[in-house]
Motif scaffolding. Structure first.
Motif, short mmCIF file in Angstrom:
data_model
loop_
_atom_site.label_atom_id
_atom_site.label_comp_id
_atom_site.label_asym_id
_atom_site.label_seq_id
_atom_site.Cartn_x
_atom_site.Cartn_y
_atom_site.Cartn_z
N LEU A 166 0.79 -1.18 0.02
CA LEU A 166 0.18 0.04 -0.12
C LEU A 166 0.85 1.29 -0.07
CD1 LEU A 166 -2.77 -1.16 2.44
CD2 LEU A 166 -3.07 -0.50 0.00
N LEU A 167 1.96 1.01 0.73
CA LEU A 167 2.98 2.48 0.89
C LEU A 167 3.39 2.54 -0.67
CD1 LEU A 167 5.03 2.20 4.12
CD2 LEU A 167 3.38 3.89 3.19
N ILE A 168 3.87 1.52 -1.37
CA ILE A 168 4.52 1.65 -2.65
C ILE A 168 3.40 2.10 -3.72
CG2 ILE A 168 5.29 0.28 -4.84
CD1 ILE A 168 6.39 -1.69 -2.81
N GLY A 169 2.32 1.48 -3.20
CA GLY A 169 1.08 2.15 -4.27
C GLY A 169 0.52 3.48 -4.03
N GLY A 170 0.61 3.78 -2.68
CA GLY A 170 0.30 5.26 -2.36
C GLY A 170 1.27 6.18 -2.98
N TYR A 171 2.58 5.77 -2.85
CA TYR A 171 3.54 6.86 -3.48
C TYR A 171 3.37 6.94 -5.18
CZ TYR A 171 7.99 8.66 -4.89
OH TYR A 171 9.10 9.72 -5.20
N ALA A 172 3.02 5.95 -5.65
CA ALA A 172 2.93 5.99 -7.28
C ALA A 172 1.56 6.57 -7.51
CB ALA A 172 2.82 4.33 -7.59
N THR A 173 0.60 6.38 -6.73
CA THR A 173 -0.53 7.06 -6.75
C THR A 173 -0.41 8.83 -6.65
OG1 THR A 173 -1.78 5.50 -6.01
CG2 THR A 173 -3.02 7.39 -6.22
N TRP A 174 0.53 9.18 -5.71
CA TRP A 174 0.74 10.50 -5.65
C TRP A 174 1.36 10.99 -6.84
CZ3 TRP A 174 5.21 13.35 -5.40
CH2 TRP A 174 5.30 14.59 -4.81
N LEU A 175 2.40 10.32 -7.41
CA LEU A 175 3.07 10.60 -8.73
C LEU A 175 2.19 10.74 -9.73
CD1 LEU A 175 6.32 8.45 -8.38
CD2 LEU A 175 6.08 10.73 -8.06
N ARG A 176 1.07 9.58 -9.63
CA ARG A 176 0.18 9.88 -10.96
C ARG A 176 -0.68 10.95 -10.83
NH1 ARG A 176 -3.33 11.33 -13.33
NH2 ARG A 176 -5.29 10.32 -13.79
N SER A 184 0.11 14.05 -9.11
CA SER A 184 0.90 15.19 -9.28
C SER A 184 1.37 15.25 -10.66
CB SER A 184 1.91 15.23 -8.26
OG SER A 184 2.69 14.23 -8.43
N GLY A 185 1.67 14.46 -11.10
CA GLY A 185 2.23 14.38 -12.47
C GLY A 185 1.50 13.99 -13.89
N GLY A 186 0.10 13.90 -13.34
CA GLY A 186 -0.96 13.52 -14.52
C GLY A 186 -0.71 12.39 -15.32
N MET A 187 -1.13 12.33 -16.47
CA MET A 187 -1.05 11.30 -17.26
C MET A 187 0.32 10.92 -17.98
SD MET A 187 -3.75 9.52 -17.08
CE MET A 187 -4.04 8.53 -18.66
N GLN A 188 1.28 12.02 -17.81
CA GLN A 188 2.46 11.86 -18.16
C GLN A 188 3.11 10.81 -17.54
OE1 GLN A 188 4.98 15.47 -18.78
NE2 GLN A 188 3.22 16.43 -18.38
N PRO A 241 3.82 -1.00 -19.78
CA PRO A 241 3.41 -0.15 -18.65
C PRO A 241 4.74 0.46 -18.04
CG PRO A 241 1.98 -2.19 -18.44
CD PRO A 241 3.15 -2.18 -19.51
N SER A 242 4.27 1.82 -17.42
CA SER A 242 5.54 2.44 -16.78
C SER A 242 5.41 1.91 -15.38
CB SER A 242 5.33 3.86 -16.87
OG SER A 242 4.29 4.10 -16.12
N ALA A 243 6.70 2.37 -14.76
CA ALA A 243 6.83 1.97 -13.30
C ALA A 243 5.56 2.55 -12.48
CB ALA A 243 8.34 2.42 -12.82
N VAL A 244 4.99 3.64 -12.70
CA VAL A 244 3.97 4.29 -12.23
C VAL A 244 2.66 3.42 -12.43
CG1 VAL A 244 2.64 6.18 -11.97
CG2 VAL A 244 4.98 6.46 -11.96
N GLU A 245 2.36 3.03 -13.60
CA GLU A 245 1.24 2.10 -13.95
C GLU A 245 1.35 0.88 -13.14
OE1 GLU A 245 1.87 2.96 -18.26
OE2 GLU A 245 -0.19 2.59 -18.25
N TRP A 246 2.54 0.21 -13.15
CA TRP A 246 2.63 -1.19 -12.48
C TRP A 246 2.44 -0.78 -10.98
CZ3 TRP A 246 1.81 -5.23 -14.88
CH2 TRP A 246 2.33 -5.40 -16.24
N ALA A 247 3.16 0.34 -10.31
CA ALA A 247 3.00 0.45 -8.78
C ALA A 247 1.67 0.94 -8.28
CB ALA A 247 4.11 1.40 -8.29
N GLY A 262 -2.83 20.77 -15.12
CA GLY A 262 -4.03 20.37 -14.38
C GLY A 262 -5.30 20.86 -15.01
N ALA A 263 -5.20 22.11 -15.82
CA ALA A 263 -6.47 22.82 -15.98
C ALA A 263 -7.02 22.37 -17.49
CB ALA A 263 -6.20 24.29 -16.07
N SER A 264 -8.12 22.26 -17.96
CA SER A 264 -8.54 21.94 -19.19
C SER A 264 -8.04 22.75 -20.14
CB SER A 264 -10.06 21.89 -19.32
OG SER A 264 -10.61 20.81 -18.72
N PRO A 265 -7.47 22.29 -21.39
CA PRO A 265 -7.71 21.06 -21.83
C PRO A 265 -6.67 20.27 -21.47
CG PRO A 265 -6.73 22.36 -23.53
CD PRO A 265 -7.00 23.25 -22.44
#
Lengths: 422, 342
Positions: A31-41, A43-47, A386-392, B270-273
């Motif tokens: 859960l810690l690993i996943g939580g950190y990765a979720t934060w990266l997801r 904050s970093g968005g879909m990038q 999948p990227s590391a963030v996607e896996w984690a 984070g803002a659209s689009p």
């Protein structure tokens, strides 16, 4: 049921405290690993993913349909007991229902994470599109979770009432709350429960088959732009592999829970029955997949032929041969081929685990390959892992599911409190 | 900009400010010769221009200027002067005191009132665009396309699309073997289909067909599920992953394009689009002000044409009806509003 466990003071949790501590510690780490990765997801968005505009759907979508399938499959196994009255399956009925609910929650976590705008997850309930399979699916998922919860309630209420009445401590108080005030332990109240359980199950079956899982298959199959998915058989295969993975999960949970929680002997007849069911589903899954592949390959549809080429010989073909064919089909079929093996708990647990893992590859091979070849000649080819963030994040979301299941299994009477039919 | 004076930058000629001013003076037209081409008083024009320069230098106040010339201008230009709103007294950006403004002979009206009028008249000149429902269509002549990709570049410049998002691309196909090779370049904007599969699958109806034939995306509603990208048979949709050209260009996100007529200000994380799906809009914001899409305007071979497909006499309708015309993936039944000429 073990004689030493009084049904009044039952303890459904781990029998070994060290095992419990180790299990929760492992889940905590995940859960810690996943939580950190979720934060990266977040904050970093879909990038943070390896998705592109050529391959817009990846691991999260694959896991989403995987857990929807797991849920629908586990639910359909539970209906064998509470709707069709198949003898001897009542023991696993609640377990299957609870696993179905948890799987669905995990599935929704995956779709949520996959949204480009996670903050707008409620939009499908404000605006709709009647021709969109996805719009229908979102509503079906909610209805399905409600039906599953209703079923689990009616299946478990009688035992909850007895625990609330005779037990003590947290579990008794929780059980009392979960009865929702219906605390009678009379035979008449039990009969009412069974009637309503069956009614909810009858609503749930078409919901699970046509809407939840068939619908998820339809969601892909209506994409005319992706001929690999665009076939009538496709949603049917979706359901079959769902039932396959659900049955395998139920076998795995049955063996593990009976051994680790109840300290009990596994019922070889029940195991044999589930194992035969599993073998049947493997064979049907293989047959339908072969029909689908043959029809499309022999009709030489260029897009489909190329997609199959990607699956069988592309850079990700190991997932097809080793996981989908190997773990999903061949290995479990060998395990299930001998009567004495089918009655050996740990072998069946391994076979169940093998299928549960193999179907993950089935889902990846559904989602990714048709997005590798571009929809038009001249557009860029896709390539996706999948990227590391996607896996984690995926590991984290699966850990959430395991945690929910473990807590439920420790607190709730998921195994009927006496031998035989409830 | 940040260069220290005296230090020459490579490629910049060593010319001082006085030489540059002299060059400007040399290029400037002779005022007297220019003004004498009109029917109006040349001396009055020169005098007003000279005093206007004094106003801009701060040697003369705008009020004095207008008081000085109001009567003369009214005598010279008559109704044209009286009825035309004057930018100096344009409310709300009025630059002179109201007292003076009231005393002037010219109409005290807003400049906006005349821009609206001319826009309205331009729209009706254009032939029933809005009211009678034009259906925008594009015809691309593949015989004229040279494959220069300037449409893709113009599109990126106009719509300020981020990395990985390109509403228009040119698909290149090579046929044959050297030396008998031909190459076909197929530019691919959004097809603005009559039966758009992307609209059919959107779970929140964030993408929909507008009356003018353009498929719209409501960035404020889109949840970013990307189902439309799966459904599009032309690969015309792109996901905005939130990447920027900040490393390449300073302030790359300072200005965004008012896509679908909505000005979203600077591009923000984070803002659209960002997190939405994007695609070509036929430059709706340009169509609305009577301009052609950037790709059409820029095309060096004049291969791209824009017009009303519902008007049977329009150029695009005639081209779309020709025997050379075809649509991409006609078998999909999407009926694109982008036609190609073989």
């Amino acid at each position: 049921m073990a004689a030493e466990h009084s049904h009044l003071e039952f303890d459904p949790g781990f029998i070994d405290d060290r095992l419990r501590a180790a299990w929760y510690a492992a889940l905590g780490a995940l859960l810690l690993i996943g939580g950190y990765a979720t934060w990266l997801r977040i904050s970093g968005g879909m990038q943070s993913t390896n998705l592109t505009s050529t391959t817009p759907w990846g691991a999260w979508v694959a896991f989403y349909i995987y857990f929807v399938g797991l849920s629908a499959g586990a639910f359909l196994v539970s209906t064998l007991a509470n709707v069709f009255g198949v003898a001897g399956l009542h023991r696993i009925d609640r377990d299957a229902l609870f696993a179905a609910i948890v799987s669905m929650v995990v599935a929704l976590l995956f779709v949520w994470t996959d949204l480009g705008r996670m903050d707008r997850m409620y939009h499908p309930f404000l605006w709709r599109q009647i021709t969109s399979a996805l719009a229908w699916e979102v509503h079906a998922y909610v209805a399905y979770i409600l039906v599953l919860t209703t079923e689990l309630y009616f299946s478990m209420r009688y035992d909850l009432a007895r625990v609330a009445e005779h037990g003590s401590g947290l579990r008794a108080r929780l059980s009392g709350l979960l009865t929702l005030g219906r605390r009678q332990t009379t035979d008449a109240s039990r009969q009412t429960d069974r009637t309503w359980l069956k009614r909810a199950g009858i609503v749930g079956i078409p919901l699970a088959i046509f809407m939840v899982h068939g619908g998820t298959g339809v969601l892909f199959a209506v994409s005319k732009a992706r001929p690999y998915w665009n076939s009538g058989l496709f949603p049917v295969i979706f359901i079959v592999s769902a039932v396959l993975s659900g049955t395998a999960l139920v076998i795995l949970l049955y063996v593990l829970r009976t051994r680790l929680f109840d300290g009990d002997a596994v019922d070889p007849d029940l195991l044999d029955r589930l194992a035969k069911l599993l073998a049947t589903f493997v064979v049907v899954d293989v047959a339908l997949t072969a029909i689908e592949a043959l029809v499309s390959i022999v009709s030489f549809h260029p897009h489909v032929v190329e997609t199959w080429h990607v699956i069988a010989f592309g850079e990700m073909s190991w997932s097809f041969w080793w996981f989908m064919v190997g773990l999903g089909w061949v290995f479990p079929l060998v395990m299930l081929s001998k009567r004495s093996w089918r009655r050996t708990p740990w072998l069946m647990a391994v076979a169940g685990l093998s299928v549960v893992l193999g179907i993950i590859a089935v889902r990846f091979n559904i989602v990714v390959p048709p997005q590798i070849r571009p929809v038009m000649e001249g557009l860029p080819h896709g390539s996706y892992f999948p990227s590391a963030v996607e896996w984690a994040t995926s590991v984290g979301m699966i850990a959430v599911g395991l945690l929910l299941y473990t807590i439920g299994a420790e607190l709730l009477p998921l195994t009927p409190l006496e031998e035989g039919d409830h | 900009m940040s260069g220290v004076s005296g230090e020459r930058l490579p490629g910049v000629p060593d010319v001082g400010a006085t030489e540059l001013d002299a060059m400007v003076d040399g290029e400037a037209a002779d005022p007297r010769a220019e003004l004498s081409k009109t029917d109006h008083d040349t001396d009055l024009g020169i005098a007003m221009a000279e005093d206007a320069k004094r106003v801009s230098r701060g040697e003369l106040s705008a009020e004095e200027y207008w008081r000085k010339y109001d009567a003369a201008a009214e005598a010279e230009f008559g109704d044209d002067y009286r009825q035309t709103p004057n930018p100096a007294i344009d409310s709300p950006d009025q630059t002179i005191e109201s007292e003076t403004a009231e005393s002037l002979g010219c109409s005290v009206g807003s400049m906006d009132s005349i821009t609206c009028e001319s826009a309205a008249s331009a729209a009706s000149d254009d032939g029933d665009t809005q009211e009678n429902g034009a259906r925008w269509g594009m015809v691309i002549d593949l015989q004229k396309c040279v494959g220069c990709d300037s449409c893709s570049v113009a599109c990126k410049a106009e719509n300020r699309t981020p990395p990985g998002v390109s509403y228009n691309v040119v698909m290149e196909e090579e046929h044959g073997e050297f030396p008998d090779v031909t190459r076909t370049n197929v530019p691919r904007p959004c097809m603005q289909c009559e039966n758009p599969p992307c609209v059919q699958v959107c779970p929140v109806s964030a993408t929909y067909k507008m009356d003018n034939g353009v498929v719209n995306i409501d960035y404020d509603r889109c949840i970013g599920c990307r189902y439309c990208m799966i459904a599009c048979p032309y690969g015309a949709r792109y996901f905005d992953f939130g990447e920027n050209y900040d490393d390449e260009v300073d302030g790359a996100g300072a200005v965004t394009s008012p896509e679908y007529g909505v000005d979203r200000g600077p591009r923000e994380d984070g803002a659209s689009p960002v997190g939405n799906v994007r695609k070509c809009s036929f430059c709706t914001h340009r169509l609305e002000r009577g301009e052609e899409p950037a790709c059409v305007e820029t095309c060096v071979g004049d291969a791209r044409n824009m017009g009303d497909l519902d008007d049977p006499d329009s150029d695009v309708s005639e081209m779309a009806d020709s025997s050379r015309a075809f649509q991409l993936k006609e078998s999909e039944g999407t009926d694109p509003n982008v036609y190609y000429l073989k």
